[in-house]
Design an enzyme around this catalytic site. Structure first.
Site, mmCIF file in Angstrom:
data_model
loop_
_atom_site.group_PDB
_atom_site.id
_atom_site.type_symbol
_atom_site.label_atom_id
_atom_site.label_comp_id
_atom_site.label_asym_id
_atom_site.label_seq_id
_atom_site.Cartn_x
_atom_site.Cartn_y
_atom_site.Cartn_z
ATOM 1 N N ASP A 262 0.863 -1.189 0.000
ATOM 2 C CA ASP A 262 0.000 0.000 0.000
ATOM 3 C C ASP A 262 0.903 1.244 0.000
ATOM 4 O OD1 ASP A 262 -2.316 1.574 0.311
ATOM 5 O OD2 ASP A 262 -2.409 1.252 2.488
ATOM 6 N N GLU A 265 2.606 5.290 -3.782
ATOM 7 C CA GLU A 265 2.564 6.324 -4.854
ATOM 8 C C GLU A 265 3.884 7.084 -4.958
ATOM 9 O OE1 GLU A 265 0.219 5.862 -2.469
ATOM 10 O OE2 GLU A 265 -1.016 4.672 -3.820
ATOM 11 N N ASP A 345 -9.285 3.859 -2.155
ATOM 12 C CA ASP A 345 -10.250 4.185 -1.098
ATOM 13 C C ASP A 345 -11.562 4.698 -1.671
ATOM 14 O OD1 ASP A 345 -8.302 3.411 0.654
ATOM 15 O OD2 ASP A 345 -7.602 5.449 1.063
HETATM 16 O O1 MIG Z 1 -3.623 5.881 4.908
HETATM 17 O O2 MIG Z 1 -3.562 0.582 5.710
HETATM 18 O O3 MIG Z 1 -6.049 2.294 0.591
HETATM 19 O O4 MIG Z 1 -7.062 0.047 1.892
HETATM 20 O O5 MIG Z 1 -6.938 0.015 4.695
HETATM 21 C C1 MIG Z 1 -4.465 4.769 4.802
HETATM 22 C C2 MIG Z 1 -4.682 1.349 5.972
HETATM 23 C C3 MIG Z 1 -3.644 3.552 4.503
HETATM 24 C C4 MIG Z 1 -4.982 2.978 2.589
HETATM 25 C C5 MIG Z 1 -5.519 1.837 1.805
HETATM 26 C C6 MIG Z 1 -6.544 1.124 2.622
HETATM 27 C C7 MIG Z 1 -5.945 0.632 3.908
HETATM 28 C C8 MIG Z 1 -5.347 1.812 4.692
HETATM 29 N N1 MIG Z 1 -4.386 2.511 3.844
#
Ligand code: MIG
Length: 682
Positions: A262, A265, A345
């Site tokens: 995650d 980016e 999200d």
């Molecule tokens: O700043 O890991 O898109 O699916 O549950 C949020 C926590 C960070 C973003 C992801 C989301 C995930 C969440 N993450």
């Protein structure tokens, strides 16, 4: 104009301007741009179905004006010079996708469990809670294959650690879940806590190997993310990717089945641009390439892909005979070789459910055959009807994961009482019965690049001229047409256009009657002969219309609680008789690379009219793998006889006659011919 990954808005990109710049787009809406990923690939499709692909291979910021300022022009601004531009000739849309994925790579065959139902939440916060979710899924008889651990399983949110207070016996948990038929997937974000002298191995070994990015002034870049001050790996260096991949060794030893990348980016909390400052530098060090330094702007859009690449390649080294499973949020053209993805999200609204369909279809045509949207919507609290509909639609999309934000309502299938649970269970079960079909589509995708789900006109170009609102209709493979109401929350009747030829109702098996559909331009679609049918449907929450093309051999399996369970009984082959009748069976062990060494079973099945009956022909099975089923049950739809006879390679066979005649066969590895005829009555 199609493609550009999962950017929002309608399937057709015409009239829009889009920016590629990977961005943490928390709470994005339909018009939000840029989003998490950059896939600078477009396909233009003319009214007669002629397709041409345009791939602009540049991981810097780029702007695509798709007939916005000038309706006849596609303008791309920003990439560096000289430009790496690929034009990919058709003639068909499918040809372009096949060629584009030959160039940028295809998603390898995933582990079979990846096609099952996934349960996630931000976060299941203790081993006890994860075990309770696992038990509840089994007790409620909701088939499921994967459970996800979001960031709170970690010690102080530091990647590659475990909070041993909440997860005292991590390996034991993974092991017990595996015994229950669950794969465990753990998140491992890329931000490494800047925690010197604390025995935090990812930081210590990363500093020792000089694996973190620097700013122009020579200082190591430190940004604020979940663990607090963090440093960031130099994924543009082969040696750093190797170091990163090796960080997975402990989790892999514990049996964790897959990983979630995650925030790549990359997302940074304390930066005004929400990502690396412009003065971050990247060392580009690849075997066979000149070593050089790049600005962050030059490589921004490829950073997340290189993160997922490091993960996938690490897993491949650590478990050389297992298929890696990685899900990434940010990625770039070609990232499908390393990871599946999701749309980030989203929100618990009807519009987000609707939006997810064109997003996933365009992702598929952009090379990402494995993608999903958070089922139920990540942000917010879905009504019972919305969560039910989302599960219904999600059951027909490639990555089927229910996920929910911290603080939002619970979104597990059982949360709205027995009536909703029963509907949801029925659709998850439908997904599992169709797994042999999904798995055969996965095999085809790995060889030809065809996305598992696609617009109706991908296989039926006449649909381009169809007069129905097709914005939510899509295909699973070429044989199944899923037709959710275009206004998902509205009780109003709607029209579905079925392409030329006959179609069957998947749920009842009945042949569909409808009005011959007047196309807008009968000349363009080949005139009357090519006309499809238009159906008027009334939405009902417990129903999702699904149609099967006449001329399909559709494999289905007995119900299992997860793909870890060997089905008992026969493989069903639902034969929907019609022209150009065909189907594919594909099977292997579901997890290893044995299929690359010939340990698979692939078999083509066709059907054709024979006298007053039908003939079903099995080509000899290819490959050395022995499938779980000993028997095949052939079920004929669209042909009935009060009394019928059947022969297998000329030898008489028992047949159950009636509206859907059925015949049982031993697994026909050597191939053969089944013939069904009406019995001559004297
Ligand atoms: O700043 O890991 O898109 O699916 O549950 C949020 C926590 C960070 C973003 C992801 C989301 C995930 C969440 N993450």
């Amino acid at each position: 104009v199609l493609g550009l990954g999962d950017k929002g808005g309608p399937l057709d990109r015409r009239g829009g301007t889009f920016v590629d710049w990977n961005t943490d787009a928390y709470h994005y809406q339909e018009s939000t741009d840029p989003l998490y990923k950059s896939i600078p690939f477009l396909i233009t499709l003319s009214a007669d179905g002629y397709a041409v692909g345009v791939f602009v291979d540049d991981p810097g910021r780029a702007t695509f004006d798709v007939g916005h300022r000038d309706p006849d022009a596609l303008t791309v601004e920003g990439p560096s010079e000289p430009l790496d531009l690929y034009l990919i000739d058709g003639p068909t849309l499918a040809d372009v996708v096949t060629r584009y994925t030959a160039l940028t790579g295809r998603a390898p065959l995933p582990p079979r469990w990846a096609l099952g139902y996934h349960q996630s939440r931000y976060s299941y916060a203790s081993a006890a809670e994860v075990r309770a979710i696992a038990r509840r899924l089994r007790a409620a008889r909701i088939p499921a294959d994967a459970l996800w651990l979001d960031i709170d399983y970690q010690d102080r949110l530091r990647p590659f650690t475990v909070n041993t207070g909440a997860f005292p016996d991590f390996a034991g948990l993974v092991h017990d879940l595996k015994d229950m038929g669950f794969a465990l997937i753990a998140i491992t974000d890329l931000h490494v806590a800047a925690a010197p002298d604390q025995g935090y191995a990812p930081y210590d070994s990363g500093v020792a190997g000089d694996h973190f990015v620097y700013r122009a002034d020579g200082s190591r870049y430190v940004g604020e993310v979940w663990p607090g001050p963090s440093v960031f790996p130099e994924f543009t260096r082969a040696s750093t990717r190797r170091w990163w991949g090796d960080l997975y060794a402990d989790f892999v030893r514990d049996g964790v089945a897959g990983f979630w990348n995650d925030m790549n980016e990359p997302a940074v909390f304390d930066s005004p641009t929400k990502t690396f400052p412009a003065d971050v530098r990247h060392r580009i060090e690849e075997p066979g390439e000149p070593v050089r330094t790049a600005t962050h702007a030059e490589v921004h859009n490829v950073y997340g892909m290189q993160n997922s690449r490091a993960t996938a390649e690490g897993l491949a080294r650590l478990r050389p005979d297992e298929r890696p499973f990685v899900m990434t949020r940010a990625t770039y053209a070609g990232g499908q070789r390393y990871a599946v993805t999701w749309t980030g999200d989203d929100s618990s609204t009807w519009n987000h459910l609707k939006l997810s369909i064109p997003m996933l279809l365009n992702l598929g045509m952009s090379g990402f055959a494995y993608a999903g949207a958070d089922v139920g919507g990540f942000i917010g609290d879905p009504s019972p009807a919305l969560l039910t509909r989302w599960i219904e639609v999600g059951a027909f999309l490639p990555i089927f994961r229910d996920h929910a934000a911290k603080g939002s309502a619970r979104k597990e299938p059982w949360v709205d009482g027995p009536r909703q649970t029963a509907i949801r269970r029925r659709f998850i079960e439908a997904r599992y019965r169709l797994l042999p079909y999904w798995y055969a589509l996965a095999d085809v995708q790995s060889r030809l690049g065809h996305p598992l789900v696609r617009p109706v006109f991908y296989d039926y170009p006449d649909a381009l001229a169809a007069p129905c609102d097709a914005s939510t209709a899509f295909l699973v493979g070429s044989a199944l047409l899923v037709a959710p109401p275009p206004d998902l929350e509205s009780p109003g009747r709607y029209r579905v256009c079925l392409p030329a030829g006959d179609w069957y109702d998947y749920w009842s098996g009945a042949r569909v009657a409808g009005d011959a559909q007047a196309t807008r331009d009968p000349e363009a679609s080949g005139g009357g002969a090519a006309r499809g049918r238009a159906l008027e449907l009334t939405p009902a929450l417990e129903r999702l219309p699904v149609f099967v093309r006449a001329g399909t051999v559709l494999p289905r399996q007995p119900l299992v609680e997860s793909t870890a369970q060997v089905p008992t009984g026969a493989l069903d082959l639902e034969v929907y008789v019609g022209p150009d009748c065909r189907g594919l069976l594909y099977d292997d062990d579901g997890h290893s690379l044995g299929y690359q060494r010939g340990e698979y079973r692939r078999q083509r099945v066709t059907c054709a009219p024979a006298g007053r009956g039908w003939r079903v022909t099995f080509e000899p099975a290819d490959g050395a793998y022995t499938s779980w089923y000993r028997r095949v049950r052939v079920i004929l739809h669209g042909w009935s006889a009060r009394s019928a006879t059947a022969t297998w390679n000329g030898t008489p066979l028992r047949i159950v006659s009636g509206d859907t005649p059925q015949v049982g066969l031993a697994r026909p590895d050597a191939g053969g011919t089944l013939e069904v005829q009406p019995r001559m009555l004297h």
